[in-house]
Design a protein around this motif. Structure first.
Motif, mmCIF file in Angstrom:
data_model
loop_
_atom_site.group_PDB
_atom_site.id
_atom_site.type_symbol
_atom_site.label_atom_id
_atom_site.label_comp_id
_atom_site.label_asym_id
_atom_site.label_seq_id
_atom_site.Cartn_x
_atom_site.Cartn_y
_atom_site.Cartn_z
ATOM 1 N N ARG A 1 -35.250 -39.243 38.487
ATOM 2 C CA ARG A 1 -35.084 -39.931 37.212
ATOM 3 C C ARG A 1 -35.668 -39.107 36.068
ATOM 4 O O ARG A 1 -35.104 -39.055 34.969
ATOM 5 N N ALA A 2 -36.819 -38.460 36.328
ATOM 6 C CA ALA A 2 -37.457 -37.659 35.281
ATOM 7 C C ALA A 2 -36.594 -36.462 34.906
ATOM 8 O O ALA A 2 -36.441 -36.133 33.717
ATOM 9 N N GLU A 3 -36.024 -35.794 35.893
ATOM 10 C CA GLU A 3 -35.183 -34.635 35.599
ATOM 11 C C GLU A 3 -33.923 -35.053 34.843
ATOM 12 O O GLU A 3 -33.497 -34.375 33.899
ATOM 13 N N GLU A 4 -33.327 -36.174 35.249
ATOM 14 C CA GLU A 4 -32.144 -36.665 34.542
ATOM 15 C C GLU A 4 -32.496 -37.069 33.109
ATOM 16 O O GLU A 4 -31.765 -36.766 32.163
ATOM 17 N N PHE A 5 -33.636 -37.739 32.961
ATOM 18 C CA PHE A 5 -34.092 -38.164 31.632
ATOM 19 C C PHE A 5 -34.344 -36.950 30.741
ATOM 20 O O PHE A 5 -33.900 -36.906 29.584
ATOM 21 N N ALA A 6 -35.073 -35.944 31.268
ATOM 22 C CA ALA A 6 -35.413 -34.764 30.477
ATOM 23 C C ALA A 6 -34.161 -33.980 30.091
ATOM 24 O O ALA A 6 -34.042 -33.488 28.954
ATOM 25 N N THR A 7 -33.212 -33.855 31.014
ATOM 26 C CA THR A 7 -31.974 -33.128 30.718
ATOM 27 C C THR A 7 -31.194 -33.824 29.606
ATOM 28 O O THR A 7 -30.701 -33.182 28.669
ATOM 29 N N GLY A 8 -31.099 -35.140 29.692
ATOM 30 C CA GLY A 8 -30.376 -35.883 28.662
ATOM 31 C C GLY A 8 -31.070 -35.835 27.319
ATOM 32 O O GLY A 8 -30.415 -35.683 26.269
ATOM 33 N N LEU A 9 -32.406 -35.955 27.328
ATOM 34 C CA LEU A 9 -33.156 -35.918 26.075
ATOM 35 C C LEU A 9 -33.014 -34.557 25.407
ATOM 36 O O LEU A 9 -32.806 -34.467 24.186
ATOM 37 N N HIS A 10 -33.129 -33.485 26.197
ATOM 38 C CA HIS A 10 -33.010 -32.146 25.621
ATOM 39 C C HIS A 10 -31.621 -31.933 25.024
ATOM 40 O O HIS A 10 -31.494 -31.353 23.931
ATOM 41 N N ALA B 1 -53.363 -31.543 30.568
ATOM 42 C CA ALA B 1 -52.519 -32.721 30.373
ATOM 43 C C ALA B 1 -52.320 -33.450 31.692
ATOM 44 O O ALA B 1 -52.183 -32.830 32.749
ATOM 45 N N ALA B 2 -52.306 -34.776 31.637
ATOM 46 C CA ALA B 2 -52.079 -35.575 32.827
ATOM 47 C C ALA B 2 -50.610 -35.540 33.213
ATOM 48 O O ALA B 2 -49.730 -35.533 32.352
ATOM 49 N N GLY B 3 -50.344 -35.531 34.511
ATOM 50 C CA GLY B 3 -48.980 -35.569 34.986
ATOM 51 C C GLY B 3 -48.375 -34.189 35.148
ATOM 52 O O GLY B 3 -48.972 -33.169 34.812
ATOM 53 N N ARG B 4 -47.154 -34.172 35.683
ATOM 54 C CA ARG B 4 -46.411 -32.924 35.900
ATOM 55 C C ARG B 4 -45.397 -32.743 34.784
ATOM 56 O O ARG B 4 -44.618 -33.625 34.485
ATOM 57 N N ASN B 5 -45.405 -31.562 34.182
ATOM 58 C CA ASN B 5 -44.557 -31.271 33.035
ATOM 59 C C ASN B 5 -43.157 -30.870 33.503
ATOM 60 O O ASN B 5 -42.992 -29.879 34.208
ATOM 61 N N VAL B 6 -42.130 -31.652 33.108
ATOM 62 C CA VAL B 6 -40.763 -31.343 33.502
ATOM 63 C C VAL B 6 -39.918 -30.856 32.329
ATOM 64 O O VAL B 6 -38.830 -30.325 32.543
ATOM 65 N N LEU B 7 -40.379 -31.032 31.111
ATOM 66 C CA LEU B 7 -39.698 -30.482 29.932
ATOM 67 C C LEU B 7 -40.746 -30.009 28.947
ATOM 68 O O LEU B 7 -41.670 -30.740 28.605
ATOM 69 N N ASN B 8 -40.594 -28.761 28.505
ATOM 70 C CA ASN B 8 -41.481 -28.183 27.495
ATOM 71 C C ASN B 8 -40.577 -27.428 26.522
ATOM 72 O O ASN B 8 -40.204 -26.284 26.774
ATOM 73 N N ALA B 9 -40.181 -28.098 25.451
ATOM 74 C CA ALA B 9 -39.143 -27.560 24.579
ATOM 75 C C ALA B 9 -39.591 -27.543 23.127
ATOM 76 O O ALA B 9 -40.465 -28.307 22.718
ATOM 77 N N ALA B 10 -38.987 -26.649 22.357
ATOM 78 C CA ALA B 10 -39.223 -26.559 20.916
ATOM 79 C C ALA B 10 -37.887 -26.677 20.202
ATOM 80 O O ALA B 10 -36.863 -26.168 20.678
ATOM 81 N N TYR B 11 -37.907 -27.338 19.039
ATOM 82 C CA TYR B 11 -36.681 -27.590 18.285
ATOM 83 C C TYR B 11 -36.888 -27.177 16.830
ATOM 84 O O TYR B 11 -37.905 -27.524 16.222
ATOM 85 N N LEU B 12 -35.942 -26.450 16.304
ATOM 86 C CA LEU B 12 -35.963 -26.023 14.904
ATOM 87 C C LEU B 12 -35.175 -27.056 14.105
ATOM 88 O O LEU B 12 -33.960 -27.203 14.283
ATOM 89 N N VAL B 13 -35.875 -27.767 13.221
ATOM 90 C CA VAL B 13 -35.285 -28.925 12.545
ATOM 91 C C VAL B 13 -35.473 -28.774 11.036
ATOM 92 O O VAL B 13 -36.544 -28.360 10.571
ATOM 93 N N ARG B 14 -34.450 -29.118 10.271
ATOM 94 C CA ARG B 14 -34.588 -29.117 8.822
ATOM 95 C C ARG B 14 -35.659 -30.127 8.405
ATOM 96 O O ARG B 14 -35.782 -31.206 8.996
ATOM 97 N N ARG B 15 -36.405 -29.781 7.393
ATOM 98 C CA ARG B 15 -37.442 -30.693 6.913
ATOM 99 C C ARG B 15 -36.848 -32.053 6.541
ATOM 100 O O ARG B 15 -37.426 -33.096 6.845
ATOM 101 N N ASP B 16 -35.682 -32.028 5.879
ATOM 102 C CA ASP B 16 -35.113 -33.289 5.421
ATOM 103 C C ASP B 16 -34.492 -34.104 6.557
ATOM 104 O O ASP B 16 -34.070 -35.236 6.351
ATOM 105 N N ALA B 17 -34.424 -33.523 7.766
ATOM 106 C CA ALA B 17 -33.928 -34.258 8.921
ATOM 107 C C ALA B 17 -35.048 -34.590 9.906
ATOM 108 O O ALA B 17 -34.801 -35.201 10.950
ATOM 109 N N SER B 18 -36.269 -34.217 9.577
ATOM 110 C CA SER B 18 -37.373 -34.370 10.520
ATOM 111 C C SER B 18 -37.730 -35.829 10.779
ATOM 112 O O SER B 18 -38.066 -36.205 11.906
ATOM 113 N N THR C 1 -37.499 -43.030 22.530
ATOM 114 C CA THR C 1 -37.333 -42.732 23.959
ATOM 115 C C THR C 1 -38.588 -43.001 24.765
ATOM 116 O O THR C 1 -38.536 -43.003 26.001
ATOM 117 N N LYS C 2 -39.721 -43.225 24.103
ATOM 118 C CA LYS C 2 -41.000 -43.204 24.811
ATOM 119 C C LYS C 2 -41.167 -44.347 25.803
ATOM 120 O O LYS C 2 -41.970 -44.252 26.727
#
Length: 282
Positions: A178-187, A210-227, A237-238
């Motif tokens: 479920r975590a891998e499916e969730f992370a893939t969809g979120l990314h 950090a607690a837990g196992r990290n399955v997604l570690n991503a960075a996103y370049l976003v316009r300031r006005d869309a942040s 999503t939390k």
């Protein structure tokens, strides 16, 4: 003031003032060093600490490295509030202003291209964790969503123990799936809302703390006005997946999208030394 020149970032000229009480590495306030249509943000640092040999030793000192990275990041964060900085690597140091100007001259075309691409944009970090610690605290027979203070029943026989272990293994496999499916969809969704995205290696929990196992570690370049919209989407999503935790960090200067050329910064022996960028993770 004498000393070496520590360079935090390169940016376009800007009119806004930096924080009046802002200090940088070694306690010296940053200043702007213009050259043509580019500006280097610099401060003075003592050669005793930032000369080539001294710097090589200091970069092995975790306490020194942490304090220097924090001061470096403080300046870059202040710049991010008023302009679009192109951050350089931690401990990029030159002998004098001439060395900095020569670096700007030699890297001008690459700096301009990257600044044009990053203009008006910031970096947001998103991490997804599987909260395995909760499962482990509940015991071998508990489901991942069980209350953390509820003790698992003690096995009464070897067969009972093996049965509990099988149930636990199935529960763990289901949570990971479920975590891998969730992370893939979120990314995929967040990448569609960003101008660019980067996938980093999962964090080592022993290093990150950090607690837990990290399955997604991503960075996103976003316009300031869309942040604002981007942040709201992450926040929604939390609570979507029990046992899975989503963490959002930012806005940052666009470290993940700056390009390797931003860490070069040396010319004809004028550089005193350079190391990792601020915030770089192992």
């Amino acid at each position: 003031m004498t000393g070496l020149r520590y360079v935090y970032a390169v940016c376009r000229p800007f009119d806004a003032a930096l924080q009046s009480q802002l200090t940088g590495v070694a306690g010296d306030p940053p200043r702007l060093l213009p050259h043509g249509d580019l500006v280097a943000v610099v401060s003075h640092v003592p050669e005793a600490d930032f000369g080539e040999e001294a710097l090589r030793t200091h970069l092995e000192d975790l306490d020194w490295l942490t304090a220097t990275a924090r001061a470096h990041q403080q300046v870059v964060d202040a710049l991010t509030a008023v302009t679009t900085p192109l951050p350089l690597r931690l401990a990029t140091v030159f002998r004098d202003d001439s060395g900095v100007r020569l670096m700007l001259e030699e890297r001008a075309a690459a700096f301009r291209r990257t600044l044009d691409r990053l203009d008006g944009r910031v970096e947001w970090g998103v991490k997804v964790f599987v909260e395995t610690e909760r499962t482990e605290r509940t015991g071998a027979g508990a489901e991942p969503s069980a209350a953390p203070d509820r003790p698992a029943p003690r096995p009464v026989s070897g067969r009972d123990y093996l049965r509990q272990r099988r149930r636990q293994s199935r529960a763990d496999d289901d949570l990971w799936s479920r975590a891998e499916e969730f992370a893939t969809g979120l990314h995929a969704e967040l990448s569609g809302r960003a101008d660019d995205a980067r996938l980093h290696a999962p964090q080592n929990p022993r290093l990150s703390g950090a607690a837990g196992r990290n399955v997604l570690n991503a960075a996103y370049l976003v316009r300031r006005d869309a942040s604002e919209e981007f942040v709201e989407r992450v926040d929604r999503t939390k609570d979507d997946a029990p046992g899975i935790r989503v963490e959002l960090t930012g806005p940052w200067a666009a470290y993940s999208f700056a390009g390797e050329e931003t860490g070069a910064g040396a010319a004809d022996g004028k550089k005193a030394g350079d190391g990792k960028k601020a915030g770089e993770e192992s």
